[in-house]
Design a protein around this motif. Structure first.
Motif, PDB file in Angstrom:
ATOM      1  N   THR A 114      35.424  -0.938  42.182  1.00  5.25           N
ATOM      2  CA  THR A 114      35.796  -1.745  43.334  1.00  5.25           C
ATOM      3  C   THR A 114      34.668  -2.711  43.639  1.00  5.25           C
ATOM      4  N   ILE A 115      35.007  -3.989  43.691  1.00  4.94           N
ATOM      5  CA  ILE A 115      34.025  -5.025  43.976  1.00  4.94           C
ATOM      6  C   ILE A 115      34.561  -5.846  45.147  1.00  4.94           C
ATOM      7  N   GLU A 116      33.842  -5.850  46.260  1.00  3.64           N
ATOM      8  CA  GLU A 116      34.224  -6.663  47.417  1.00  3.64           C
ATOM      9  C   GLU A 116      33.539  -8.018  47.272  1.00  3.64           C
ATOM     10  N   ILE A 117      34.319  -9.092  47.316  1.00  4.38           N
ATOM     11  CA  ILE A 117      33.794 -10.446  47.131  1.00  4.38           C
ATOM     12  C   ILE A 117      34.179 -11.289  48.333  1.00  4.38           C
ATOM     13  N   LEU A 118      33.230 -12.012  48.879  1.00  2.91           N
ATOM     14  CA  LEU A 118      33.502 -12.954  49.950  1.00  2.91           C
ATOM     15  C   LEU A 118      33.549 -14.345  49.334  1.00  2.91           C
ATOM     16  N   ALA A 119      34.746 -14.916  49.246  1.00  4.65           N
ATOM     17  CA  ALA A 119      34.917 -16.246  48.661  1.00  4.65           C
ATOM     18  C   ALA A 119      35.076 -17.259  49.785  1.00  4.65           C
ATOM     19  N   ASP A 151      36.399 -20.323  49.531  1.00  5.05           N
ATOM     20  CA  ASP A 151      37.671 -21.035  49.454  1.00  5.05           C
ATOM     21  C   ASP A 151      38.357 -20.643  48.138  1.00  5.05           C
ATOM     22  N   LEU A 152      39.500 -21.252  47.853  1.00  4.32           N
ATOM     23  CA  LEU A 152      40.243 -20.902  46.641  1.00  4.32           C
ATOM     24  C   LEU A 152      39.463 -21.236  45.369  1.00  4.32           C
ATOM     25  N   GLY A 153      38.707 -22.318  45.385  1.00  2.00           N
ATOM     26  CA  GLY A 153      37.906 -22.680  44.213  1.00  2.00           C
ATOM     27  C   GLY A 153      36.842 -21.632  43.926  1.00  2.00           C
ATOM     28  N   ASP A 154      36.192 -21.164  44.969  1.00  2.00           N
ATOM     29  CA  ASP A 154      35.179 -20.115  44.829  1.00  2.00           C
ATOM     30  C   ASP A 154      35.825 -18.824  44.334  1.00  2.00           C
ATOM     31  N   ALA A 155      37.001 -18.511  44.856  1.00  2.00           N
ATOM     32  CA  ALA A 155      37.718 -17.310  44.410  1.00  2.00           C
ATOM     33  C   ALA A 155      38.078 -17.409  42.929  1.00  2.00           C
ATOM     34  N   ALA A 156      38.476 -18.604  42.491  1.00  2.00           N
ATOM     35  CA  ALA A 156      38.815 -18.806  41.075  1.00  2.00           C
ATOM     36  C   ALA A 156      37.580 -18.619  40.191  1.00  2.00           C
ATOM     37  N   ASP A 157      36.413 -19.070  40.658  1.00  2.00           N
ATOM     38  CA  ASP A 157      35.172 -18.861  39.894  1.00  2.00           C
ATOM     39  C   ASP A 157      34.882 -17.369  39.725  1.00  2.00           C
ATOM     40  N   HIS A 158      35.036 -16.623  40.804  1.00  2.00           N
ATOM     41  CA  HIS A 158      34.821 -15.177  40.717  1.00  2.00           C
ATOM     42  C   HIS A 158      35.821 -14.532  39.752  1.00  2.00           C
ATOM     43  N   GLN A 159      37.068 -14.992  39.807  1.00  2.00           N
ATOM     44  CA  GLN A 159      38.078 -14.443  38.910  1.00  2.00           C
ATOM     45  C   GLN A 159      37.713 -14.702  37.450  1.00  2.00           C
ATOM     46  N   ARG A 160      37.241 -15.902  37.138  1.00  2.00           N
ATOM     47  CA  ARG A 160      36.846 -16.217  35.754  1.00  2.00           C
ATOM     48  C   ARG A 160      35.701 -15.318  35.290  1.00  2.00           C
ATOM     49  N   ARG A 161      34.721 -15.080  36.178  1.00  2.00           N
ATOM     50  CA  ARG A 161      33.601 -14.197  35.811  1.00  2.00           C
ATOM     51  C   ARG A 161      34.095 -12.778  35.533  1.00  2.00           C
ATOM     52  N   LEU A 162      34.989 -12.300  36.390  1.00  2.00           N
ATOM     53  CA  LEU A 162      35.519 -10.948  36.201  1.00  2.00           C
ATOM     54  C   LEU A 162      36.347 -10.844  34.918  1.00  2.00           C
ATOM     55  N   GLU A 163      37.086 -11.904  34.594  1.00  2.00           N
ATOM     56  CA  GLU A 163      37.872 -11.890  33.361  1.00  2.00           C
ATOM     57  C   GLU A 163      36.968 -11.881  32.129  1.00  2.00           C
ATOM     58  N   ALA A 164      35.798 -12.525  32.218  1.00  5.83           N
ATOM     59  CA  ALA A 164      34.844 -12.486  31.101  1.00  5.83           C
ATOM     60  C   ALA A 164      34.317 -11.065  30.904  1.00  5.83           C
ATOM     61  N   ILE A 165      34.019 -10.396  32.020  1.00  9.58           N
ATOM     62  CA  ILE A 165      33.568  -9.000  31.946  1.00  9.58           C
ATOM     63  C   ILE A 165      34.685  -8.124  31.403  1.00  9.58           C
ATOM     64  N   LEU A 166      35.897  -8.412  31.795  1.00  9.10           N
ATOM     65  CA  LEU A 166      37.057  -7.659  31.320  1.00  9.10           C
ATOM     66  C   LEU A 166      37.181  -7.767  29.806  1.00  9.10           C
ATOM     67  N   GLY A 167      36.903  -8.940  29.280  1.00  3.88           N
ATOM     68  CA  GLY A 167      36.961  -9.125  27.829  1.00  3.88           C
ATOM     69  C   GLY A 167      36.011  -8.190  27.097  1.00  3.88           C
ATOM     70  N   ASP A 168      34.814  -7.995  27.651  1.00  2.00           N
ATOM     71  CA  ASP A 168      33.850  -7.068  27.041  1.00  2.00           C
ATOM     72  C   ASP A 168      34.372  -5.639  27.087  1.00  2.00           C
ATOM     73  N   LEU A 169      34.982  -5.258  28.197  1.00  2.00           N
ATOM     74  CA  LEU A 169      35.517  -3.903  28.327  1.00  2.00           C
ATOM     75  C   LEU A 169      36.690  -3.652  27.380  1.00  2.00           C
ATOM     76  N   GLN A 170      37.489  -4.698  27.125  1.00  2.00           N
ATOM     77  CA  GLN A 170      38.666  -4.537  26.271  1.00  2.00           C
ATOM     78  C   GLN A 170      38.300  -4.166  24.843  1.00  2.00           C
ATOM     79  N   SER A 171      37.100  -4.502  24.411  1.00  2.00           N
ATOM     80  CA  SER A 171      36.700  -4.136  23.050  1.00  2.00           C
ATOM     81  C   SER A 171      36.599  -2.617  22.897  1.00  2.00           C
ATOM     82  N   GLN A 172      36.252  -1.923  23.973  1.00  2.00           N
ATOM     83  CA  GLN A 172      36.154  -0.461  23.921  1.00  2.00           C
ATOM     84  C   GLN A 172      37.346   0.241  24.574  1.00  2.00           C
ATOM     85  N   TYR A 173      37.981  -0.419  25.538  1.00  2.00           N
ATOM     86  CA  TYR A 173      39.104   0.168  26.274  1.00  2.00           C
ATOM     87  C   TYR A 173      40.256  -0.843  26.295  1.00  2.00           C
TER      88      TYR A 173
END
Length: 76
Positions: free
Chosen positions: A8-13, A15-37
Motif C-alpha cells: 500500500t502506497i499513499e500518494i498525494l498528487a 493534479d491529474l498530470g502529477d497522478a499520471a506521473d506517479h502511475q507511470r513510475r509504479l507501472e515501471a516498478i510493476l514491470g520489474d516484479l512481473q519478471s518474477q511474479y
C-alpha cells in the motif's frame, strides 16, 4: 498454498498530470516484479478526504419515538 502479498502506497498528487506521473513510475516498478511474479496486478484508486467525523449528526436530532404528531386542530 496460495499467498497474497499487498503493498500500500499513499500518494498525494497535486493534479491529474502529477497522478499520471506517479502511475507511470509504479507501472515501471510493476514491470520489474512481473519478471518474477507474472500474475502481479496494479490497482490505483482515488481516496477522498473525509469531511467530518464519521457518524457526525447535522442539525438537531429528530424526534424518532414513533409517536403520532399532534396538530393544532386536535387531529392526529
Amino acid at each position: 498454498m496460495h499467498i497474497r502479498a499487498t503493498f500500500t502506497i499513499e500518494i498525494l498528487a497535486e493534479d491529474l498530470g502529477d497522478a499520471a506521473d506517479h502511475q507511470r513510475r509504479l507501472e515501471a516498478i510493476l514491470g520489474d516484479l512481473q519478471s518474477q511474479y507474472p500474475d502481479v496486478e496494479l490497482t490505483l484508486t482515488e481516496r477522498r478526504r473525509q469531511r467530518g467525523p464519521v457518524g457526525a449528526m447535522r442539525g438537531a436530532p429528530r424526534d424518532i419515538t414513533g409517536r403520532v404528531n399532534r396538530y393544532a386542530n386536535g387531529r392526529h
